[in-house]
Design a protein around this motif. Structure first.
Motif, PDB file in Angstrom:
ATOM      1  N   ALA A 347      58.053  67.750  15.143  1.00  0.00           N
ATOM      2  CA  ALA A 347      58.188  67.230  16.503  1.00  0.00           C
ATOM      3  C   ALA A 347      58.996  65.934  16.513  1.00  0.00           C
ATOM      4  O   ALA A 347      59.839  65.702  17.390  1.00  0.00           O
ATOM      5  CB  ALA A 347      56.806  67.010  17.116  1.00  0.00           C
ATOM      6  N   GLU A 348      58.765  65.078  15.519  1.00  0.00           N
ATOM      7  CA  GLU A 348      59.521  63.826  15.415  1.00  0.00           C
ATOM      8  C   GLU A 348      60.986  64.099  15.083  1.00  0.00           C
ATOM      9  O   GLU A 348      61.882  63.388  15.541  1.00  0.00           O
ATOM     10  CB  GLU A 348      58.907  62.932  14.337  1.00  0.00           C
ATOM     11  CG  GLU A 348      57.489  62.455  14.635  1.00  0.00           C
ATOM     12  CD  GLU A 348      57.467  61.437  15.757  1.00  0.00           C
ATOM     13  OE1 GLU A 348      57.537  60.238  15.468  1.00  0.00           O
ATOM     14  OE2 GLU A 348      57.384  61.865  16.929  1.00  0.00           O
ATOM     15  N   PHE A 349      61.220  65.122  14.283  1.00  0.00           N
ATOM     16  CA  PHE A 349      62.578  65.486  13.891  1.00  0.00           C
ATOM     17  C   PHE A 349      63.417  65.870  15.110  1.00  0.00           C
ATOM     18  O   PHE A 349      64.626  65.657  15.149  1.00  0.00           O
ATOM     19  CB  PHE A 349      62.489  66.661  12.916  1.00  0.00           C
ATOM     20  CG  PHE A 349      63.729  66.891  12.102  1.00  0.00           C
ATOM     21  CD1 PHE A 349      64.253  65.899  11.285  1.00  0.00           C
ATOM     22  CD2 PHE A 349      64.356  68.124  12.117  1.00  0.00           C
ATOM     23  CE1 PHE A 349      65.382  66.127  10.519  1.00  0.00           C
ATOM     24  CE2 PHE A 349      65.488  68.369  11.354  1.00  0.00           C
ATOM     25  CZ  PHE A 349      65.998  67.363  10.556  1.00  0.00           C
ATOM     26  N   ASP A 350      62.756  66.436  16.110  1.00  0.00           N
ATOM     27  CA  ASP A 350      63.426  66.884  17.334  1.00  0.00           C
ATOM     28  C   ASP A 350      63.335  65.879  18.478  1.00  0.00           C
ATOM     29  O   ASP A 350      63.814  66.148  19.573  1.00  0.00           O
ATOM     30  CB  ASP A 350      62.793  68.196  17.820  1.00  0.00           C
ATOM     31  CG  ASP A 350      63.561  69.409  17.332  1.00  0.00           C
ATOM     32  OD1 ASP A 350      64.769  69.268  17.092  1.00  0.00           O
ATOM     33  OD2 ASP A 350      62.955  70.479  17.188  1.00  0.00           O
ATOM     34  N   ARG A 351      62.730  64.740  18.236  1.00  0.00           N
ATOM     35  CA  ARG A 351      62.420  63.808  19.328  1.00  0.00           C
ATOM     36  C   ARG A 351      63.670  63.113  19.860  1.00  0.00           C
ATOM     37  O   ARG A 351      64.551  62.718  19.112  1.00  0.00           O
ATOM     38  CB  ARG A 351      61.431  62.758  18.820  1.00  0.00           C
ATOM     39  CG  ARG A 351      60.825  61.907  19.922  1.00  0.00           C
ATOM     40  CD  ARG A 351      59.776  61.004  19.341  1.00  0.00           C
ATOM     41  NE  ARG A 351      59.186  60.156  20.352  1.00  0.00           N
ATOM     42  CZ  ARG A 351      58.423  59.109  20.086  1.00  0.00           C
ATOM     43  NH1 ARG A 351      58.149  58.793  18.838  1.00  0.00           N
ATOM     44  NH2 ARG A 351      57.926  58.383  21.053  1.00  0.00           N
ATOM     45  N   ARG A 352      63.715  62.961  21.186  1.00  0.00           N
ATOM     46  CA  ARG A 352      64.823  62.261  21.840  1.00  0.00           C
ATOM     47  C   ARG A 352      64.257  61.140  22.702  1.00  0.00           C
ATOM     48  O   ARG A 352      63.340  61.362  23.495  1.00  0.00           O
ATOM     49  CB  ARG A 352      65.649  63.221  22.695  1.00  0.00           C
ATOM     50  CG  ARG A 352      66.906  62.586  23.261  1.00  0.00           C
ATOM     51  CD  ARG A 352      67.786  63.610  23.949  1.00  0.00           C
ATOM     52  NE  ARG A 352      68.441  64.506  23.015  1.00  0.00           N
ATOM     53  CZ  ARG A 352      69.573  64.221  22.375  1.00  0.00           C
ATOM     54  NH1 ARG A 352      70.166  63.035  22.573  1.00  0.00           N
ATOM     55  NH2 ARG A 352      70.131  65.079  21.550  1.00  0.00           N
ATOM     56  N   ILE A 353      64.810  59.934  22.554  1.00  0.00           N
ATOM     57  CA  ILE A 353      64.330  58.750  23.272  1.00  0.00           C
ATOM     58  C   ILE A 353      65.303  58.421  24.408  1.00  0.00           C
ATOM     59  O   ILE A 353      66.518  58.343  24.187  1.00  0.00           O
ATOM     60  CB  ILE A 353      64.215  57.534  22.321  1.00  0.00           C
ATOM     61  CG1 ILE A 353      63.391  57.904  21.079  1.00  0.00           C
ATOM     62  CG2 ILE A 353      63.602  56.349  23.045  1.00  0.00           C
ATOM     63  CD1 ILE A 353      61.961  58.296  21.368  1.00  0.00           C
ATOM     64  N   ARG A 417      61.221  52.108  14.550  1.00  0.00           N
ATOM     65  CA  ARG A 417      60.031  52.785  14.035  1.00  0.00           C
ATOM     66  C   ARG A 417      58.755  52.174  14.617  1.00  0.00           C
ATOM     67  O   ARG A 417      57.800  52.894  14.945  1.00  0.00           O
ATOM     68  CB  ARG A 417      59.987  52.708  12.513  1.00  0.00           C
ATOM     69  CG  ARG A 417      61.035  53.571  11.850  1.00  0.00           C
ATOM     70  CD  ARG A 417      60.744  53.778  10.376  1.00  0.00           C
ATOM     71  NE  ARG A 417      61.758  54.620   9.777  1.00  0.00           N
ATOM     72  CZ  ARG A 417      61.780  55.937   9.821  1.00  0.00           C
ATOM     73  NH1 ARG A 417      60.829  56.582  10.466  1.00  0.00           N
ATOM     74  NH2 ARG A 417      62.752  56.627   9.241  1.00  0.00           N
ATOM     75  N   GLU A 418      58.745  50.860  14.757  1.00  0.00           N
ATOM     76  CA  GLU A 418      57.568  50.204  15.318  1.00  0.00           C
ATOM     77  C   GLU A 418      57.337  50.635  16.763  1.00  0.00           C
ATOM     78  O   GLU A 418      56.203  50.807  17.200  1.00  0.00           O
ATOM     79  CB  GLU A 418      57.746  48.690  15.244  1.00  0.00           C
ATOM     80  CG  GLU A 418      56.507  47.910  15.662  1.00  0.00           C
ATOM     81  CD  GLU A 418      56.687  46.417  15.481  1.00  0.00           C
ATOM     82  OE1 GLU A 418      56.215  45.649  16.346  1.00  0.00           O
ATOM     83  OE2 GLU A 418      57.323  46.018  14.479  1.00  0.00           O
ATOM     84  N   ALA A 419      58.423  50.854  17.491  1.00  0.00           N
ATOM     85  CA  ALA A 419      58.310  51.224  18.903  1.00  0.00           C
ATOM     86  C   ALA A 419      58.027  52.707  19.097  1.00  0.00           C
ATOM     87  O   ALA A 419      57.269  53.094  19.987  1.00  0.00           O
ATOM     88  CB  ALA A 419      59.584  50.838  19.650  1.00  0.00           C
ATOM     89  N   PHE A 420      58.638  53.569  18.259  1.00  0.00           N
ATOM     90  CA  PHE A 420      58.594  55.007  18.535  1.00  0.00           C
ATOM     91  C   PHE A 420      57.998  55.857  17.414  1.00  0.00           C
ATOM     92  O   PHE A 420      57.843  57.064  17.583  1.00  0.00           O
ATOM     93  CB  PHE A 420      60.008  55.513  18.858  1.00  0.00           C
ATOM     94  CG  PHE A 420      60.673  54.765  19.973  1.00  0.00           C
ATOM     95  CD1 PHE A 420      60.162  54.815  21.264  1.00  0.00           C
ATOM     96  CD2 PHE A 420      61.790  53.974  19.745  1.00  0.00           C
ATOM     97  CE1 PHE A 420      60.771  54.118  22.300  1.00  0.00           C
ATOM     98  CE2 PHE A 420      62.403  53.279  20.761  1.00  0.00           C
ATOM     99  CZ  PHE A 420      61.886  53.350  22.050  1.00  0.00           C
ATOM    100  N   GLY A 421      57.701  55.267  16.282  1.00  0.00           N
ATOM    101  CA  GLY A 421      57.057  56.019  15.220  1.00  0.00           C
ATOM    102  C   GLY A 421      58.035  56.686  14.272  1.00  0.00           C
ATOM    103  O   GLY A 421      58.393  56.133  13.246  1.00  0.00           O
ATOM    104  N   PHE A 422      58.462  57.907  14.608  1.00  0.00           N
ATOM    105  CA  PHE A 422      59.320  58.705  13.748  1.00  0.00           C
ATOM    106  C   PHE A 422      58.708  58.912  12.363  1.00  0.00           C
ATOM    107  O   PHE A 422      59.378  58.804  11.336  1.00  0.00           O
ATOM    108  CB  PHE A 422      60.717  58.087  13.620  1.00  0.00           C
ATOM    109  CG  PHE A 422      61.504  58.119  14.891  1.00  0.00           C
ATOM    110  CD1 PHE A 422      61.839  59.324  15.493  1.00  0.00           C
ATOM    111  CD2 PHE A 422      61.902  56.937  15.513  1.00  0.00           C
ATOM    112  CE1 PHE A 422      62.567  59.354  16.678  1.00  0.00           C
ATOM    113  CE2 PHE A 422      62.620  56.966  16.703  1.00  0.00           C
ATOM    114  CZ  PHE A 422      62.956  58.181  17.286  1.00  0.00           C
ATOM    115  N   SER A 423      57.415  59.231  12.337  1.00  0.00           N
ATOM    116  CA  SER A 423      56.728  59.469  11.062  1.00  0.00           C
ATOM    117  C   SER A 423      57.334  60.663  10.342  1.00  0.00           C
ATOM    118  O   SER A 423      57.539  61.730  10.911  1.00  0.00           O
ATOM    119  CB  SER A 423      55.239  59.730  11.317  1.00  0.00           C
ATOM    120  OG  SER A 423      54.571  60.083  10.122  1.00  0.00           O
ATOM    121  N   GLY A 424      57.648  60.466   9.073  1.00  0.00           N
ATOM    122  CA  GLY A 424      58.162  61.539   8.238  1.00  0.00           C
ATOM    123  C   GLY A 424      59.625  61.850   8.424  1.00  0.00           C
ATOM    124  O   GLY A 424      60.139  62.793   7.812  1.00  0.00           O
TER     125      GLY A 424
END
Length: 440
Positions: A347-353, A417-424
């Motif tokens: 899900a993070e791999f596909d995430r768009r901000i 990363r602190e704002a949006f995560g992007f774990s992994g």
């Protein structure tokens, strides 16, 4: 798509035929028995009826050698899965008792079987191939997979048995998951445990998996393709041509994957090769999960896992974003947690901000820590936008892109990363001059 399995004794040319039908060199081809040990899948879309082709390790009905027994089991599984079977025999060697035995087994599966006599590359061999009619089958397809002789007619016969592809069917969105790591860290055992059955050969001998093996499956209504890769060795350790090709296949598997499971041997600990393998995955921008396998074999106290994780963080500094799972493929300990973590990383791999949210973070980062000075002038950041996913990729427009020091680039990445995560997930940030962009 329909499944078409290529089966037969070792070294009759199954992999050569696989490559010929596929139209590219995907399977391993070497002139000695036993090179192809696992089932090997590939989607064939070059004809009007697409299908999935399965290359297999050879049947060796009378062998008690453990590896050959496992290869036979894999071939039998392929036959059970397949809709149509290509039974390949060796026209140069002639009809053997093993061919008779395999043919008898195939008569019992009640599926279409095309009987193929390979290595028939001359009229003389064409005449000699008549002995294969002793099997009591109807039509024989005499071919030379190496030279392409007779293969078009074989493909036509195969297509006649295939159903037409639905015209309005849309390909289901899938997530490709690669299992990577050094040889003998338990990758194949991990695949088998995740799937719940022995999908790939798992053998204590290092380097058993030589091809990359694809298996489609569904988890929580999401379609996945699991890729078990050959173990990657350092370039200096890869001496045989076969091993070199295995490394290429593993790297290609990473290119096809969205998320990789980086498997580490808990007993041996992190090695230089582990760092090399993980570096390949990071450079290719894949989602990464560190899976510490064989955790059941580690002597532990209450703080063992914490110390191990801290050591991983120190060693894999470039993978500080990657989650860590401690498992045992042998006992199944915590293996169930892997797929839930894969879901999150995918899900993070596909995430768009949204751009507005990105620029809010950029402005706050500038206020908290001023940009560096370049050639006597402080850099000015104008705005940030996301240009890609898989992995998330951003562009920051600045008055002098060359002046953005590495340390400030790392600072901005940490703020994201602190704002949006992007774990992994690795993130990519590119810096461009606004003036040059306007000219372009």
């Amino acid at each position: 798509m329909s499944l078409v399995a290529i089966v037969g004794r070792p070294n009759v040319g199954k992999s050569t035929l696989f490559n010929r039908i596929l139209g590219q060199r995907k399977a391993l081809v070497e002139d000695f028995p036993g090179v192809t040990r696992d089932r090997h899948y590939a989607d064939v879309t070059r004809y009007d009826k697409p299908f999935t082709l399965i290359d297999t390790g050879g049947f060796e009905p009378v062998s008690e050698d453990r590896l050959l027994v496992q290869m036979r089991e894999q071939s039998q599984l392929a036959v059970e899965e397949a809709d149509i079977i290509l039974f390949v025999m060796d026209g140069r060697e002639g009809l053997t008792p093993a061919d008779h035995e395999v043919c008898g087994m195939l008569r019992r599966v009640e599926k279409p079987v095309l009987y193929v006599v390979n290595k028939v590359d001359s009229d003389k061999l064409e005449d000699l191939a008549g002995e294969f009619y002793a099997l009591g089958v109807g039509e024989l397809h005499t071919i030379s997979a190496e030279h392409g002789r007779g293969v078009p007619d074989l493909v036509d016969a195969l297509l006649d048995h295939l159903p037409a592809a639905p015209s309005d069917a849309e390909a289901e969105r899938e997530i490709r998951l690669a299992v990577i790591g050094r040889p003998n860290v338990g990758k194949s055992s991990m695949v088998n445990r995740l799937l719940g059955y022995e999908r790939v050969v798992a053998n204590p001998q290092a380097g058993t998996t030589r091809d990359s093996v694809d298996t489609p499956f569904t988890y929580n209504r999401q379609r996945y393709v699991l890729i078990d890769t050959a173990g990657i060795r350092r370039k200096g350790k890869v001496s045989q041509k076969l091993e070199k090709f295995s490394v290429i296949q593993a790297l290609k598997s990473m290119e096809r994957a969205h998320v990789v499971l980086m498997v580490i041997d808990a007993v041996e600990g992190v090695t230089e090769q582990d760092l090399t393998v993980a570096g390949y995955a990071y450079e290719k921008g894949r989602g990464i999960i560190l899976v510490v396998n064989k955790w059941d074999a580690v002597a532990k106290d209450q703080s063992t896992m914490k110390r191990y994780q801290e050591e991983l963080e120190r060693t894999f500094k470039f993978l500080s974003f990657a989650p860590v799972i401690f498992v045992s493929a042998l006992t199944g300990q915590r293996v169930a947690k892997i797929m839930s973590e894969v879901e999150k990383v995918a899900a993070e791999f596909d995430r768009r901000i949204p751009t507005a949210m990105l620029n809010k973070v950029l402005a706050e980062a500038e206020r908290s820590h001023q940009p560096p000075v370049f050639h006597g002038k402080r850099l000015k950041f104008f705005y940030m936008t996301q240009v890609e996913t898989r992995p998330p990729t951003f562009v920051v427009f600045v008055n002098k892109a060359e002046g953005v020091h590495f340390s400030y680039q790392r600072y901005l990445a940490n703020q994201l990363r602190e704002a949006f995560g992007f774990s992994g997930v690795p993130i990519r940030i590119h810096y461009r001059d606004r003036e040059r962009d306007r000219k372009d």
